[in-house]
Design a protein around this motif. Structure first.
Motif: not given
Lengths: 404, 296
Positions: A207, A209, A384, A386-388, A390, A392, A396
């Motif tokens: 959150e 970052r 994952f 660094l993925m914000y 939705k 997965p 996936e």
């Protein structure tokens, strides 16, 4: 390696600064000793009241209760009628009085008059009146020895035998339940707390970052290992504080609370406790790390993290089956199933009902599943983190693990 | 030797192509600009440079070798998504993040003091990060990036969210680092910043390189052979001029292929025209980008 150590140290220090951690760690010892203090205080306060001399008036309409007017600390004072006795009570000459009616021998009833409120008849008064009546009824008929025995007909000593007819190692039913449940609960707390902190720390960094700044210095697996070990060390510290507090508590308090002397934490229980904590924690922490990496916010992560708690707590909810029948199939199954194993095993070890092969097998299963989970978590962590946005889907995630 | 070499790198996410067959090199001591619109693949490229994500195919070499733990200590990275521990103080953050770059605690404190002094924020060193303003947070983030004195500095959208004063401060920092021999890669969608700072440029769009070369060379390549003119009166007929366009404060004259701007100025002076402004038009990077993006 050096960077992993830096992360371990940092995470450990961060959690030691957290208020919730400090409160949770100190709460158990504090509650124990506070509870003991209150117990001691109450006992202490009650004691001086007990030996006070007490005068109880009575009216004997049978005419057979004239002797034995002194029973322990109570003196019985005869009055000729109810009126006289009541005046004495009002004038505080006696604490209370009772009337033995003329049909007492057939009915066995007496009537007691008191002024002060009471919740129930005090033990000493009950016993005193009983002894007074009994002594007068039998005093002339039997020997003084027999009279004493009639007053206290038995002291009961129960011994439990095991199936082979030998004296069982544990004799107190309560202690059989207390230790496993206390251990199971503390274990569940410690494991879920520290792996919960891990989840919090991962989602917080996501959150905030900060994660990308960290990943520009260290690899995702260094970050994962650093966090897991740093927070795990803190969890270990917490559970050690609890163990030691309980051990000291039992030591001190069993002098006054005899029931506690039945409980004991042996070195082997302590050692297995550490082993199961570490393995259980690694399994949960890896799962939580994976959940943390998949979710963008702490809120989102909470629902996913709950799924794993249910099987873990199973041994506690169904404690009756485990403690009641520690060698039964159900208890065995929960000991081998990795998610419930740490708590179930601790509950059974504290009862000394876990065979060596079971310990070995459950530890092998636990180690294998911890390694597998850590491996999966590190794959997911890398992809994952660094993925914000939705979350997965399961497909996936599976694909990602397979490809990695 | 190049500081960065990227060979035919591709990366997709969930079936979407983020970077496709990208190759470029960056020399030591230059300020290298990476431009392109939002979503062009700039951040993905930088993350692959930092080994935060791995390319699906292709190779990346930093300082002549593939990236490993020690290499990361020689790079300073300012991510697009700024992030600091909100509950920690400025100094705590700097010491921890510095330690992860291999800087000892005492070194980190010394260097932090020096850099905070530079930006006039020494008095904030014991404040929690969450107490700082957004702009201040950005400056602290920049200090995190260069605390360990990296040889290569990677800046992803460094000007986003900065006020003019801090923008100037940051530009000063970048030029100063370059003068110290550091190599700087600067990614932004603000083309004017690139024009001001960069020596060479890589322009990417939809994950692919569309332009790559020195800024001067690119600009001359896209020059439209026109001049801007402001004077008391412009003669109706001028040899070599094929068209004209009136702008608010000047007139643009379009020249034919054989005519040089110097010939126009000579003609004007010969005819006794008083010149207020004469300028050879060069397209801005922005215009070049739009041209290239449309053409592609």
């Amino acid at each position: 390696m050096k960077k992993t150590l830096i992360i371990i140290r940092y995470e450990f220090k961060q959690i030691l600064k957290k208020k919730t951690f400090i409160v949770a760690t100190l709460a158990i010892p504090l509650l124990l000793f506070l509870g003991y203090g209150i117990y001691q205080g109450v006992e202490h306060w009650r004691e001086p009241g007990a030996p006070a001399e007490k005068k109880i008036g009575y009216v004997d309409n049978v005419g057979a209760f004239t002797e034995y007017t002194r029973q322990d600390d109570i003196t019985f004072i005869p009055y000729t009628n109810g009126e006289e006795a009541r005046e004495a009570l009002v004038a505080c000459e006696v604490a209370e009085y009772f009337i033995i009616p003329s049909d007492y021998l057939s009915s066995g009833l007496i009537t007691r008059y008191i002024i002060e409120n009471e919740f129930e008849v005090p033990d000493d008064v009950w016993r005193g009146i009983e002894d007074f009546l009994l002594s007068n009824l039998l005093g002339d008929e039997v020997s003084s020895e027999l009279l004493e025995r009639a007053k206290v007909p038995m002291g009961l000593n129960t011994i439990q035998l095991d199936e082979s007819g030998e004296i069982a190692s544990e004799q107190d039913a309560a202690s059989r339940y207390v230790l496993p449940i206390v251990f199971g609960l503390l274990f569940a707390f410690a494991i879920l707390f520290s792996s919960g902190y891990l989840l919090q720390s991962v989602t917080e960094e996501k959150e905030n970052r900060v994660i990308e700044v960290l990943l520009s210095s260290v690899s995702s697996s260094q970050l994962l290992v650093g966090k897991v070990l740093g927070l795990g060390t803190a969890g270990l510290l917490q559970i050690a504080v609890w163990f030691i507090a309980i051990w000291i508590f039992i030591r001190i308090a069993s002098v006054n609370i005899p029931f506690l002397s039945e409980l004991s934490i042996t070195a082997s229980v302590f050692a297995w406790g550490i082993v199961y904590f570490i393995l259980g924690y690694l399994l949960f922490a890896a799962y939580y790390a994976a959940v943390g990496s998949l979710c963008s916010t702490a809120k989102e992560a909470h629902s996913l993290s709950g799924i794993i708690v249910l099987p873990a707590m199973l041994p506690l909810w169904l404690n009756f089956f485990i403690i009641g029948n520690p060698e039964g199939a159900f208890a065995r199954a929960l000991t081998l199933f990795p998610l419930s194993a740490p708590i179930a095993a601790m509950m059974r070890i504290s009862r000394d009902s876990l065979a060596a092969w079971e310990i070995a097998l459950s530890i092998i299963i636990l180690v294998a599943s911890a390694i597998l989970t850590i491996w999966i978590a590190s794959k997911l962590f890398r992809v994952f983190l660094l993925m914000y946005g939705k979350k997965p889907g399961l497909r996936e995630i599976v694909r990602c693990v397979r490809e990695a | 030797m190049n500081v960065i070499d990227v060979f035919q790198v591709s990366k997709s996410f969930r079936g979407t192509r983020a970077v496709h067959d990208l190759s470029f090199g960056m020399a030591q001591g230059e300020i290298f600009g990476m431009v392109g619109p939002n979503g062009a693949g700039k951040t993905t490229t930088l993350r692959m440079l930092m080994d935060i994500i791995r390319p699906d195919s292709g190779e990346i070499e930093i300082f002549g070798q593939s990236i490993e733990e020690q290499t990361k200590n020689r790079i300073g990275y300012l991510p697009e998504e700024r992030g600091l521990y909100k509950k920690n103080t400025v100094l705590e953050s700097l010491v921890y993040l510095g330690a992860l770059k291999g800087v000892s605690s005492s070194q980190a404190k010394e260097r932090a003091a020096e850099l905070l002094e530079r930006v006039g924020m020494v008095q904030h060193k014991d404040k929690k990060v969450e107490e700082l303003s957004r702009g201040m947070g950005q400056i602290i983030q920049l200090i995190v990036t260069i605390l360990h004195n990296p040889e290569l500095i990677v800046l992803d959208e460094p000007f986003a969210g900065l006020d003019p004063v801090n923008t100037e401060l940051l530009k000063g920092f970048i030029l100063e680092q370059r003068d110290q021999g550091k190599s700087i890669i600067l990614s932004t969608h603000m083309m004017n910043q690139i024009e001001e700072l960069c020596d060479r440029v890589l322009m990417i769009n939809k994950g692919e390189a569309v332009l790559y070369g020195s800024l001067i060379e690119i600009k001359s390549r896209f020059r439209s052979n026109s001049v801007f003119l402001k004077c008391d009166s412009i003669p109706e007929e001028l040899p070599g001029v094929v068209g004209r366009k009136e702008h608010a404060k000047y007139t643009e004259l379009f020249l034919d292929q054989h005519t040089q701007p110097s010939q126009i100025i000579a003609t004007l002076i010969n005819r006794g025209v008083t010149l207020e402004r004469f300028e050879i038009s060069t397209p801005s990077l922005n215009e070049i980008f739009i041209k290239v993006a449309k053409g592609g």
